[in-house]
Design a protein around this motif. Structure first.
Motif, PDB file in Angstrom:
ATOM      1  N   GLY A   1      87.845  27.755 -39.787  1.00 54.78           N
ATOM      2  CA  GLY A   1      87.274  28.806 -40.627  1.00 54.78           C
ATOM      3  C   GLY A   1      88.375  29.494 -41.411  1.00 54.78           C
ATOM      4  N   ASP A   2      87.976  30.331 -42.404  1.00 59.99           N
ATOM      5  CA  ASP A   2      89.032  30.910 -43.229  1.00 59.99           C
ATOM      6  C   ASP A   2      88.939  32.416 -43.422  1.00 59.99           C
ATOM      7  N   HIS A   3      88.066  33.090 -42.683  1.00 57.86           N
ATOM      8  CA  HIS A   3      88.105  34.542 -42.806  1.00 57.86           C
ATOM      9  C   HIS A   3      87.440  35.251 -41.630  1.00 57.86           C
ATOM     10  N   PHE A   4      87.720  36.556 -41.551  1.00 54.95           N
ATOM     11  CA  PHE A   4      87.086  37.418 -40.558  1.00 54.95           C
ATOM     12  C   PHE A   4      86.271  38.450 -41.311  1.00 54.95           C
ATOM     13  N   GLY A   5      84.953  38.372 -41.193  1.00 60.31           N
ATOM     14  CA  GLY A   5      84.102  39.259 -41.983  1.00 60.31           C
ATOM     15  C   GLY A   5      83.371  40.285 -41.123  1.00 60.31           C
ATOM     16  N   THR A   6      83.288  41.483 -41.670  1.00 57.21           N
ATOM     17  CA  THR A   6      82.468  42.524 -41.038  1.00 57.21           C
ATOM     18  C   THR A   6      81.102  42.508 -41.708  1.00 57.21           C
ATOM     19  N   PHE A   7      80.055  42.608 -40.922  1.00 57.19           N
ATOM     20  CA  PHE A   7      78.691  42.546 -41.473  1.00 57.19           C
ATOM     21  C   PHE A   7      77.856  43.661 -40.857  1.00 57.19           C
ATOM     22  N   PRO A   8      76.807  44.103 -41.585  1.00 55.04           N
ATOM     23  CA  PRO A   8      75.954  45.148 -41.018  1.00 55.04           C
ATOM     24  C   PRO A   8      75.054  44.561 -39.934  1.00 55.04           C
ATOM     25  N   SER A   9      75.073  45.143 -38.760  1.00 51.25           N
ATOM     26  CA  SER A   9      74.186  44.686 -37.690  1.00 51.25           C
ATOM     27  C   SER A   9      73.292  45.859 -37.306  1.00 51.25           C
ATOM     28  N   PRO A  10      72.241  45.607 -36.543  1.00 53.05           N
ATOM     29  CA  PRO A  10      71.375  46.726 -36.115  1.00 53.05           C
ATOM     30  C   PRO A  10      72.135  47.736 -35.259  1.00 53.05           C
ATOM     31  N   PHE A  11      73.328  47.373 -34.823  1.00 53.93           N
ATOM     32  CA  PHE A  11      74.096  48.266 -33.941  1.00 53.93           C
ATOM     33  C   PHE A  11      75.338  48.803 -34.639  1.00 53.93           C
ATOM     34  N   GLY A  12      75.302  48.786 -35.946  1.00 50.55           N
ATOM     35  CA  GLY A  12      76.445  49.258 -36.721  1.00 50.55           C
ATOM     36  C   GLY A  12      77.255  48.085 -37.246  1.00 50.55           C
ATOM     37  N   PRO A  13      78.287  48.374 -38.083  1.00 54.28           N
ATOM     38  CA  PRO A  13      79.109  47.306 -38.653  1.00 54.28           C
ATOM     39  C   PRO A  13      79.769  46.503 -37.532  1.00 54.28           C
ATOM     40  N   ALA A  14      79.636  45.188 -37.614  1.00 57.22           N
ATOM     41  CA  ALA A  14      80.101  44.342 -36.517  1.00 57.22           C
ATOM     42  C   ALA A  14      80.979  43.215 -37.042  1.00 57.22           C
ATOM     43  N   GLY A  15      81.814  42.681 -36.151  1.00 62.64           N
ATOM     44  CA  GLY A  15      82.627  41.519 -36.485  1.00 62.64           C
ATOM     45  C   GLY A  15      82.674  40.592 -35.291  1.00 62.64           C
ATOM     46  N   MET A  16      82.888  39.310 -35.570  1.00 62.19           N
ATOM     47  CA  MET A  16      82.921  38.351 -34.470  1.00 62.19           C
ATOM     48  C   MET A  16      84.228  37.559 -34.475  1.00 62.19           C
ATOM     49  N   MET A  17      84.651  37.165 -33.277  1.00 61.20           N
ATOM     50  CA  MET A  17      85.805  36.293 -33.096  1.00 61.20           C
ATOM     51  C   MET A  17      85.398  35.240 -32.082  1.00 61.20           C
ATOM     52  N   ILE A  18      86.126  34.125 -32.105  1.00 63.93           N
ATOM     53  CA  ILE A  18      85.847  33.079 -31.117  1.00 63.93           C
ATOM     54  C   ILE A  18      87.131  32.761 -30.359  1.00 63.93           C
ATOM     55  N   CYS A  19      87.095  33.021 -29.083  1.00 64.81           N
ATOM     56  CA  CYS A  19      88.162  32.680 -28.129  1.00 64.81           C
ATOM     57  C   CYS A  19      89.559  32.988 -28.689  1.00 64.81           C
ATOM     58  N   ARG A  20      90.339  31.975 -29.052  1.00 64.22           N
ATOM     59  CA  ARG A  20      91.726  32.199 -29.462  1.00 64.22           C
ATOM     60  C   ARG A  20      91.852  33.207 -30.608  1.00 64.22           C
ATOM     61  N   ASP A  21      90.854  33.289 -31.493  1.00 60.91           N
ATOM     62  CA  ASP A  21      90.883  34.292 -32.573  1.00 60.91           C
ATOM     63  C   ASP A  21      91.270  35.662 -32.009  1.00 60.91           C
ATOM     64  N   PHE A  22      90.686  35.966 -30.870  1.00 66.19           N
ATOM     65  CA  PHE A  22      90.835  37.278 -30.230  1.00 66.19           C
ATOM     66  C   PHE A  22      92.285  37.582 -29.873  1.00 66.19           C
ATOM     67  N   LEU A  23      93.056  36.531 -29.595  1.00 68.40           N
ATOM     68  CA  LEU A  23      94.432  36.732 -29.130  1.00 68.40           C
ATOM     69  C   LEU A  23      95.435  36.813 -30.271  1.00 68.40           C
ATOM     70  N   GLN A  24      94.970  36.511 -31.495  1.00 68.87           N
ATOM     71  CA  GLN A  24      95.876  36.620 -32.643  1.00 68.87           C
ATOM     72  C   GLN A  24      95.756  38.055 -33.170  1.00 68.87           C
ATOM     73  N   LEU A  25      96.890  38.751 -33.218  1.00 70.52           N
ATOM     74  CA  LEU A  25      96.851  40.189 -33.541  1.00 70.52           C
ATOM     75  C   LEU A  25      96.124  40.508 -34.833  1.00 70.52           C
TER      76      LEU A  25
END
Lengths: 284, 270
Positions: A129-153
């Motif tokens: 993938g090539d980006h990290f996007g914030t999107f509107p969710s029913p619980f407020g602005p949200a973002g997602m990461m997958i596994c190793r993504d989380f460990l990259q600062l």
């Protein structure tokens, strides 16, 4: 708001069984009155797919399996992990996460950092993938990461800068190292990052890992939720199936951001500037 | 499906020569059944290392399959390799005498592992490496005994379909008899591969070639005119035999585990 984390053991390469497992677990979460249920990375397919990747790939626009989950999302919001292949990108397979709510897919994140060293070989089988996007969710602005993504600062920072108030990570992290007193040695790094990210982004940090065994690797479990002030709200046991429930206070973000002004004082322009300068001198 | 046989022979003889000499061996040993695969393997090994450095071990079970033994002798003579004959019947019977069974698969597997056990002993005795004779067709559909005929030090044949092995045999000028006889695993009298599998090798190989080499889907292969039931049967055999093609999984506990993240080349510093 009540979040459920489905710490499940998916079946390798078997979409049908995994859909059933998702539906059954989501039904349990609904009975607990959860608003959102988060499933692990590649939960619909299993992790160590290798050449099975192409046989379980789904088109988010058309796959009947996802249509079933979309209709379920009218009852409970879901985050699911799957192999993505779109008709306009034939033969490119992504390790993806979809956020579903109100009958629709609100956002798809494609894993950016594919681990490809040591015991991992994801870049052999997946496109990145090539980006990290914030999107509107029913619980407020949200973002997602997958596994190793989380460990990259930078991943957590990009979601923070993008306005995410809830950061959801889905994971298939194997446990390794049994020298410590508590859990796996490798579990510590996820917890360290979870606590730090929650505190320094003043966001809710949700981390759902899987369990089970595939080809000799045991997935560590230990899923958790940290509050925007860096407090551990709930954690699942290591290496066993569990449905973790965490009550998240919607007011906690405002409170944390009043106390700690990281968000107010962030300067994305300085970040961009500095990165541009770095890139000018960067070799690759 | 058709391959460049002279080039394949060049690659495979170089492979045998390099793998053996890098490991410090000059000699090779293999089970010689009189069938196509072991005959071709013996021929390649004789070309690679010289016939005097190859031992073909003939391992009949009692007096059965005398025709097979004759064929193995014929090939050995044709190639000029050394032979040794060991009857496995006493060892196999010593076991089944006390644990009688009519299960042909159990008996057959026991025989295959008895042969493996002998080859490994001869390997140590003669300082000779074992050359595997399992072809790509057998390996993909799991038509072999795990730790039996699939056990070896190196396998020059594992990426050649049965029909391609025939091509190589013709190119190498192996005796007509060997090239045209019905393939058999030799586990019981009258057994033939094709009767047991319910399909001719030509057909199995074409289906495998499409599924594996050409990465075609089940749907594509059926659309190309192959019977759906046969394609499904083959897919089932491939799926069900993966365990025969891999080392058994090791349960990962530590931060560095054999097979997971302790990864060195087979030809380590050779």
């Amino acid at each position: 708001m009540l979040i459920a984390l489905a710490q499940i053991a998916p079946h390798l390469g078997n979409l049908k069984k995994n859909l059933a497992l998702h539906l059954e677990t989501a039904a349990k979460a609904r009975r607990e009155k959860a608003d959102l249920i988060v499933f692990p990375e590649l939960g619909l397919t299993g992790y160590k797919l290798r050449d099975l990747v192409e046989t379980v790939a789904l088109d988010p626009g058309r796959a009947p399996l996802l249509r079933e989950l979309k209709s379920l999302s009218r009852e409970i919001a879901l985050v699911v992990g799957f192999v993505e292949e779109r008709p306009d990108e034939k033969g490119l397979f992504y390790n993806s996460a979809a956020f579903l709510a109100k009958g629709r897919i609100l956002h798809v994140h494609r894993k950016v950092f594919l681990p490809n060293s040591g015991m991992f070989e994801e870049a052999r089988f997946f496109a990145q993938g090539d980006h990290f996007g914030t999107f509107p969710s029913p619980f407020g602005p949200a973002g997602m990461m997958i596994c190793r993504d989380f460990l990259q600062l930078n991943a957590g920072y990009l979601l923070f800068a993008g306005g995410s108030e809830i950061m959801i990570t889905i994971s298939a992290a194997p446990g390794r190292g049994l020298a410590g007193e508590k859990g796996f040695a490798s579990s510590r790094m996820w917890e360290l990052m979870g606590e730090s990210m929650a505190f320094f982004t003043t966001s809710t940090v949700v981390y759902c890992n899987r369990v089970g065994v595939e080809d000799g690797m045991t997935f560590a479990g230990g899923s958790f939720v940290f509050s925007p002030s860096g407090r551990l709200l709930a954690q699942a046991p290591y290496a066993e199936s569990h449905l973790l429930l965490a009550e998240v206070d919607p007011g906690a973000i405002r409170k944390a951001r009043k106390t700690w002004a990281w968000k107010r004082d962030d300067k994305p322009a300085v970040t961009l500037n500095s990165l541009q300068r770095t890139l000018l001198h960067h070799d690759d | 499906m058709t391959i460049n046989a002279p080039l394949a022979v060049k690659i495979l003889t170089a492979f045998i020569r390099e793998e053996l000499t890098k490991a410090g061996f000059q000699k090779g040993v293999l089970g010689l059944s009189g069938g196509l695969d072991s005959s071709v393997c013996a021929a390649l090994a004789a070309l690679a290392l010289g016939p005097e450095n190859i031992l073909g071990v003939m391992m009949p079970c009692g007096a059965s399959f005398t025709g097979e033994r004759d064929d193995a002798g014929l090939v050995a003579k044709h190639l000029g390799i050394r032979t040794e004959t060991i009857d496995i019947r006493p060892m196999v019977e010593a076991y089944f005498e006390k644990r009688p069974t009519d299960d042909r698969i159990r008996r057959g597997n026991k025989m295959a592992r008895e042969r493996m056990s002998i080859l490994y002993d001869i390997s140590a005795r003669d300082r000779a490496l074992i050359l595997g004779t399992s072809n790509k067709t057998e390996l993909l559909i799991g038509y072999g005994t795990i730790h039996g005929d699939t056990a070896c030090a190196v396998n020059p044949m594992g990426d050649l379909y049965k029909t391609q092995v025939r091509q190589i045999a013709a190119h190498l000028g192996l005796p007509e008899r060997i090239r045209t006889k019905a393939p058999t695993a030799g586990l019981w009298a009258g057994q033939t591969d094709e009767a047991e599998l319910g399909m001719a090798y030509e057909e199995i190989d074409l289906i495998l070639f499409k599924l594996v080499d050409e990465r075609e889907s089940r749907k594509d292969v059926v659309a190309a005119g192959f019977e759906a039931a046969k394609v499904d049967r083959i897919l089932g055999l491939i799926r069900g035999s993966e365990f025969k093609r891999q080392m058994p999984p090791i349960a990962k506990i530590s931060t560095r585990t054999i097979g997971h993240d302790f990864l060195y080349p087979y030809d380590w510093e050779r």
